[in-house]
Design a protein around this motif. Structure first.
Motif, PDB file in Angstrom:
ATOM      1  N   ALA A  66       0.072   9.551  12.602  1.00 20.64           N
ATOM      2  CA  ALA A  66      -0.469   8.424  11.847  1.00 20.64           C
ATOM      3  C   ALA A  66      -1.787   8.843  11.231  1.00 20.64           C
ATOM      4  CB  ALA A  66      -0.664   7.207  12.746  1.00 20.64           C
ATOM      5  N   ASP A  67      -2.415   7.921  10.479  1.00 25.83           N
ATOM      6  CA  ASP A  67      -3.751   8.232   9.993  1.00 25.83           C
ATOM      7  C   ASP A  67      -4.629   8.591  11.184  1.00 25.83           C
ATOM      8  OD1 ASP A  67      -5.769   5.791  10.602  1.00 25.83           O
ATOM      9  OD2 ASP A  67      -3.765   5.001  10.255  1.00 25.83           O
TER      10      ASP A  67
ATOM     11  N   ILE B  93      -6.943  10.853  -0.060  1.00 29.84           N
ATOM     12  CA  ILE B  93      -7.168   9.442   0.257  1.00 29.84           C
ATOM     13  C   ILE B  93      -7.275   9.166   1.747  1.00 29.84           C
ATOM     14  CG2 ILE B  93      -6.179   8.574  -1.879  1.00 29.84           C
ATOM     15  CD1 ILE B  93      -3.597   7.979  -0.323  1.00 29.84           C
ATOM     16  N   THR B  94      -6.733  10.021   2.597  1.00 27.41           N
ATOM     17  CA  THR B  94      -6.892   9.824   4.034  1.00 27.41           C
ATOM     18  C   THR B  94      -6.499  11.098   4.755  1.00 27.41           C
ATOM     19  OG1 THR B  94      -6.459   8.264   5.854  1.00 27.41           O
ATOM     20  CG2 THR B  94      -4.558   9.015   4.606  1.00 27.41           C
ATOM     21  N   ASP B  95      -6.809  11.138   6.039  1.00 24.68           N
ATOM     22  CA  ASP B  95      -6.412  12.248   6.903  1.00 24.68           C
ATOM     23  C   ASP B  95      -5.423  11.738   7.938  1.00 24.68           C
ATOM     24  OD1 ASP B  95      -8.086  13.988   5.578  1.00 24.68           O
ATOM     25  OD2 ASP B  95      -9.752  13.669   6.956  1.00 24.68           O
TER      26      ASP B  95
ATOM     27  N   ARG C 270       0.864  -1.191   0.000  1.00 26.18           N
ATOM     28  CA  ARG C 270       0.000   0.000   0.000  1.00 26.18           C
ATOM     29  C   ARG C 270       0.897   1.237   0.000  1.00 26.18           C
ATOM     30  NH1 ARG C 270      -4.439  -0.644   4.662  1.00 26.18           N
ATOM     31  NH2 ARG C 270      -5.712   0.583   3.209  1.00 26.18           N
ATOM     32  N   PRO C 271       1.599   1.465  -1.112  1.00 21.61           N
ATOM     33  CA  PRO C 271       2.644   2.496  -1.113  1.00 21.61           C
ATOM     34  C   PRO C 271       2.156   3.898  -0.817  1.00 21.61           C
ATOM     35  CG  PRO C 271       2.209   1.685  -3.336  1.00 21.61           C
ATOM     36  CD  PRO C 271       1.511   0.765  -2.391  1.00 21.61           C
ATOM     37  N   ALA C 272       0.962   4.262  -1.254  1.00 19.22           N
ATOM     38  CA  ALA C 272       0.477   5.614  -0.979  1.00 19.22           C
ATOM     39  C   ALA C 272       0.216   5.799   0.511  1.00 19.22           C
ATOM     40  CB  ALA C 272      -0.789   5.897  -1.782  1.00 19.22           C
ATOM     41  N   LEU C 273      -0.505   4.866   1.117  1.00 20.08           N
ATOM     42  CA  LEU C 273      -0.841   4.981   2.535  1.00 20.08           C
ATOM     43  C   LEU C 273       0.378   4.757   3.425  1.00 20.08           C
ATOM     44  CD1 LEU C 273      -4.288   3.156   2.573  1.00 20.08           C
ATOM     45  CD2 LEU C 273      -3.865   5.618   2.715  1.00 20.08           C
ATOM     46  N   HIS C 274       1.371   4.038   2.934  1.00 20.20           N
ATOM     47  CA  HIS C 274       2.575   3.768   3.720  1.00 20.20           C
ATOM     48  C   HIS C 274       3.721   4.694   3.331  1.00 20.20           C
ATOM     49  CE1 HIS C 274       1.135  -0.683   4.431  1.00 20.20           C
ATOM     50  NE2 HIS C 274       0.474   0.197   5.163  1.00 20.20           N
TER      51      HIS C 274
ATOM     52  N   GLY D  48       5.620   6.487  14.703  1.00 19.30           N
ATOM     53  CA  GLY D  48       5.043   6.561  13.361  1.00 19.30           C
ATOM     54  C   GLY D  48       4.553   5.198  12.927  1.00 19.30           C
ATOM     55  N   PRO D  49       3.338   4.809  13.302  1.00 22.84           N
ATOM     56  CA  PRO D  49       2.829   3.488  12.914  1.00 22.84           C
ATOM     57  C   PRO D  49       2.012   3.521  11.625  1.00 22.84           C
ATOM     58  CG  PRO D  49       1.359   4.456  14.529  1.00 22.84           C
ATOM     59  CD  PRO D  49       2.449   5.481  14.261  1.00 22.84           C
ATOM     60  N   THR D  50       1.922   2.364  10.973  1.00 23.04           N
ATOM     61  CA  THR D  50       0.944   2.183   9.918  1.00 23.04           C
ATOM     62  C   THR D  50      -0.418   1.990  10.595  1.00 23.04           C
ATOM     63  OG1 THR D  50       1.397  -0.201   9.881  1.00 23.04           O
ATOM     64  CG2 THR D  50       2.637   1.189   8.343  1.00 23.04           C
TER      65      THR D  50
END
Length: 291
Positions: free
Chosen positions: A105-106, A279-281, A26-30, A77-79
């Motif tokens: 993080a998200d 894609i996310t906050d 998940r390269p974008a989110l990670h 800094g977690p996924t």
């Protein structure tokens, strides 16, 4: 056989050996984890021992479920984590006497971990800021497009690059990076390993700057984008963003991403017009010392 649960280590290669495929899935989110571990890998290859740090991976049924890094700043800094996973990690780190200064993080993960950290340590989390994460869909250059051209920054441009990065840090309140630049410690800033491009007017005058990370896992992150205040409103930021985005795609990137400040409607509108899709906050919390 590997046991389920969190595995902690001070060796980033141990995490990469087991979790590299997970991070690249998940390269974008990670994006932040990918660039963090790539920087550590590169420094190790260059003979740099690096900084005191802690890393971890969460495994279940032989599969990696999550990863975190915690560097010298002691910011976690977690996924993405579920509330249960966040609570287990907070308890583990608290019981091990691992102090933290905050979490980034998200939004859901950061909030769940901040609440869990308070339960286990008594430290009341302080929300510092939110961020939007955008991923490039279909690149859509603006019309009209400003005259000029993009130019990859060469070594002789370092003084201008450093000056503009400092101005950017002052504008967005990045005190740590500002202090490092002022101390002459460019290598210690988050900009040192970036690739920079200027947008220049037809007479060769630089008017805007964009940086980008090296590609890792098919992902490139655009950061920072800066135009001096007296040159804004002329389309230069859009032009230089298009330039580095095109370069990333031409190099084979499958995911081109960038962060924005939700409080800046101008930049958010600009990136949406260029084809970037939110894609996310992300949430940033600080942890003061427990009473």
């Amino acid at each position: 056989m590997r046991s389920d649960g969190w595995h902690l280590t001070e060796d980033p290669h141990d995490v990469l050996d087991r979790a590299g495929e997970f991070l690249r899935s998940r390269p974008a989110l990670h994006t932040t984890s990918l660039t963090t571990f790539e920087k550590l890998r590169t420094r190790a290859a260059d003979g740099d021992g690096g900084e005191a740090a802690l890393f971890g991976r969460l495994e279940s049924g032989g599969e990696v479920q999550a990863v975190f890094s915690c560097l010298q700043t002691r910011r976690l800094g977690p996924t993405a984590l579920t509330p249960e996973q966040a609570d287990t990690l907070a308890a583990l780190l608290a019981d091990a006497g691992r102090p933290l200064t905050g979490v980034t993080a998200d939004h859901d993960t950061a909030t769940a971990f901040a609440e869990a950290w308070q339960r286990h340590t008594g430290a009341v989390p302080v929300f510092r800021q939110g961020l939007h994460l955008y991923r490039l869909g279909t690149l859509t250059p603006p019309e009209p497009f400003p005259e000029g051209r993009g130019r990859v920054v060469e070594a002789y441009d370092d003084e201008q690059t450093i000056r503009w990065c400092r101005e950017f840090c002052v504008a967005v309140g990045e005190d740590v990076s500002t202090a490092a630049i002022d101390a002459g410690s460019w290598a210690d800033t988050r900009f040192a390993d970036k690739h920079f491009t200027f947008w220049e007017t037809p007479d060769g005058t630089p008017v805007s700057l964009a940086g980008s990370t090296s590609m890792v896992g098919g992902m490139v992150r655009v950061d920072p984008v800066y135009t001096p205040s007296h040159l804004r409103g002329r389309g230069y930021a859009a032009a230089v963003t298009v330039e580095v985005s095109r370069a990333a795609l031409a190099a084979g990137a499958t995911d081109v991403v960038l962060y924005t400040d939700p409080a800046n409607p101008t930049s958010n509108a600009l990136y949406r017009r260029l084809g970037y899709v939110r894609i996310t906050d992300v949430a940033v919390y600080d942890f003061p010392q427990a009473p």
